[in-house]
Motif scaffolding. Structure first.
Motif, short mmCIF file in Angstrom:
data_model
loop_
_atom_site.label_atom_id
_atom_site.label_comp_id
_atom_site.label_asym_id
_atom_site.label_seq_id
_atom_site.Cartn_x
_atom_site.Cartn_y
_atom_site.Cartn_z
N LYS A 273 37.25 69.55 0.43
CA LYS A 273 38.57 68.98 0.15
C LYS A 273 38.65 67.52 0.58
N ILE A 274 37.53 66.82 0.43
CA ILE A 274 37.56 65.38 0.71
C ILE A 274 37.06 64.63 -0.51
N VAL A 275 37.54 63.39 -0.64
CA VAL A 275 37.21 62.55 -1.79
C VAL A 275 36.00 61.69 -1.42
N LEU A 310 40.04 57.16 -9.80
CA LEU A 310 40.53 58.49 -10.20
C LEU A 310 40.79 58.58 -11.70
N PHE B 44 42.50 71.84 4.49
CA PHE B 44 41.24 72.12 5.18
C PHE B 44 41.20 73.55 5.73
N GLY B 48 41.25 77.08 1.59
CA GLY B 48 41.79 75.83 1.07
C GLY B 48 43.30 75.75 1.06
N ARG B 266 48.25 61.22 -6.03
CA ARG B 266 47.25 60.17 -6.21
C ARG B 266 47.16 59.26 -4.99
N TRP B 269 45.11 61.06 -2.36
CA TRP B 269 43.69 61.06 -2.72
C TRP B 269 43.08 59.68 -2.48
N GLU B 270 43.77 58.64 -2.96
CA GLU B 270 43.19 57.30 -2.91
C GLU B 270 43.17 56.73 -1.50
N MET B 272 44.06 58.53 1.67
CA MET B 272 43.60 59.41 2.75
C MET B 272 42.23 60.00 2.45
N LYS B 273 41.79 59.89 1.19
CA LYS B 273 40.48 60.42 0.77
C LYS B 273 40.38 61.92 1.00
N ILE B 274 41.49 62.61 0.80
CA ILE B 274 41.46 64.06 0.87
C ILE B 274 42.01 64.64 -0.42
N VAL B 275 41.54 65.84 -0.75
CA VAL B 275 41.91 66.51 -1.99
C VAL B 275 43.11 67.41 -1.69
N GLY B 306 44.50 72.49 -1.13
CA GLY B 306 43.66 71.57 -1.90
C GLY B 306 42.90 72.25 -3.02
N ASN B 307 43.44 73.37 -3.52
CA ASN B 307 42.71 74.11 -4.55
C ASN B 307 43.12 73.66 -5.94
#
Lengths: 315, 315
Positions: A273-275, A310, B44, B48, B266, B269-270, B272-275, B306-307
């Motif tokens: 779950k990380i980018v 993205l 995390f 997930g 977005r 994601w951009e 924090m770099k987490i999904v 994060g799924n």
């Protein structure tokens, strides 16, 4: 010559400006690899990549020694952000030469740090010409993305932290990093050499930018037979400086296809779950491709960055 | 009635099976929001998503009390995985009724935990009929996704950890969670009520599944005027049980559009770099939409999961 003291001093110098990034593990990926993987998450680093370390270590010294009135560099992305970020910390203007094909998200981030972007064609010649022009026009000092001991010593601090946080009483069998120009790989192998000399350092390289594997073999700086890879951070060739360090301290360079890179990247996104960006997935792709070689090992992997566009994902 | 002891016991029961997830912060997002945000990263968590907590708390008690020979539930995704995961921990078969429109990645994960999937049409009636059929055929016990005190008490443990890790000597102005069926929001508001009674709890809800905001106003379980949202985890309506708790302990429900959800997702994601999945971005979208209301506050946000189906991203 970079000594352990050089790396220690770099770490002390940049520590106030960087994150001590997490080291993460994942059961599913360990099962898939048949090994114990410890991921040093430089995607969580300032500017989203380890390059903040080398950029800061160089730019802080340029400012300290009053070497110039501005900073310049050329970079396809993360080093550009690193230098822009570092220059802002010390209050110097930054002029960044970037190939026009660099990811939009990286260009926006560079501008966000207040730097000026000079676009050029996506060739090394065009990038170097761009930098020369800036230096003549502005008196800026070049902070090269990898051919610079200060940058290499900065990148080495990621591995120093990984080894410290893993526990210096324990030993990794292998540490892996990707290789483009070789700055990170040089730093990784030097830090490992000084701090954990029995640990092997292995690099991952895209098949579509396979210069380092050739240079490693021949002992001369070679060009890749062709450039065609999703790993946009790894397209550059080694320098004499990085090749020398790598030939001395790296065991092996393993190549992986773009399909293998994308699969490893997707596995990390879905399971951790990380980018991470494509370049960042190259070492894991190498481990998954060569399971027999790494079976049962304790492995450190530098996850280099998470600055992915993205709007242009490969899934 | 769920007391603080119920939540403490739930936490003790599930602790060996779950991660104590990180609480992350991000300068850029704080700047953007004009507030100090603390993200409880349940993306995390095992499977997930936070749903592992409620699923485990219920399934562990079913096994302990020998209430049945199997477990069943209906879920669009994360609760399905949670029950499948929990059932595997105690060695019971699991039968999961899932709408055929559920994300592929979630179906695969459910099968990966060894559960059997029964597909149905994506309506509440079809889901409930599917579960009844399974119960008659197999003698399975239902673990409802949210209309169950054991599930609610399990979900409450995420906020318990957030408050403990933030420091019980400090106080959040607001804690936010998304609302679908209301299990998480009930648990969040109860844990906050017991542990930090001056902290307000506010929910985020998609405009395209705006049932909770209506029910909160009228005091009756209402249906949404229409269902059309990217937040696939938040399409269900409240139950009498969750509505009662929410009316007592929640201050307000704020609605956000899919465009606002996607922008917040977005940003995470951009930067924090987490999904995170779309449902998970709803509270941050609410904070960014109502900046004046939250300006200068210390805010806890439950990042729920994060799924996300990487083949179907909205960027």
């Amino acid at each position: 010559m970079i000594s352990f003291d050089t790396i220690r001093e770099a770490h002390d110098r940049i520590r106030p400006y960087i994150h001590r990034t997490a080291v993460l593990t994942n059961h599913t990926i360990n099962d898939r690899a048949g090994a114990d993987l410890f991921f040093k998450c430089e995607n969580f680093q300032k500017i989203g990549a380890f390059k903040a370390r080398g950029g800061l270590n160089a730019v802080l010294q340029v400012a300290e020694n009053k070497e110039g009135a501005a900073i310049t560099t050329h970079s396809s992305g993360n080093h550009a952000q690193a230098v822009a970020f570092a220059a802002r910390q010390v209050g110097l203007p930054a002029y960044i030469v970037m190939p026009r094909t660099a990811p939009q998200v990286k260009k926006e981030a560079v501008r966000g740090y207040g730097a000026e972007i000079i676009e050029c064609e996506p060739t090394l010649d065009a990038r170097e010409a761009g930098v020369r022009e800036v230096m003549e026009r502005t008196g800026a000092v070049l902070v090269h993305p990898f051919d610079d001991d200060r940058v290499i010593a900065g990148q080495a601090t990621a591995t120093k932290e990984l080894l410290e946080d893993f526990g210096l009483e324990k030993t990794f069998d292998t540490i892996l990093a990707p290789v483009g120009g070789g700055g990170l790989l040089s730093g990784t192998s030097l830090a490992t050499h000084f701090m954990s000399p029995t640990t092997r350092v292995i690099a991952g390289e895209p098949e579509g930018a396979a210069d380092a594997v050739l240079s490693f073999r021949s002992g001369r700086v070679e060009k890749a037979p062709y450039i065609n890879t999703i790993a946009d951070g790894l397209m550059t060739t080694l320098s004499e400086r990085t090749l020398g360090i790598i030939r001395e301290h790296v065991t092996e360079i393993l190549t992986v296809s773009d399909a293998e890179i994308i699969a490893a990247m997707r596995l990390v996104w879905e399971r951790m779950k990380i980018v991470i960006e494509p370049s960042c997935a190259v070492p894991l792709a190498a481990v998954l491709k060569h399971k027999d070689q790494f079976a049962g090992q304790k492995i450190g992997i530098i996850l280099t960055g998470g600055n992915v566009d993205l709007g242009k994902l490969p899934f």
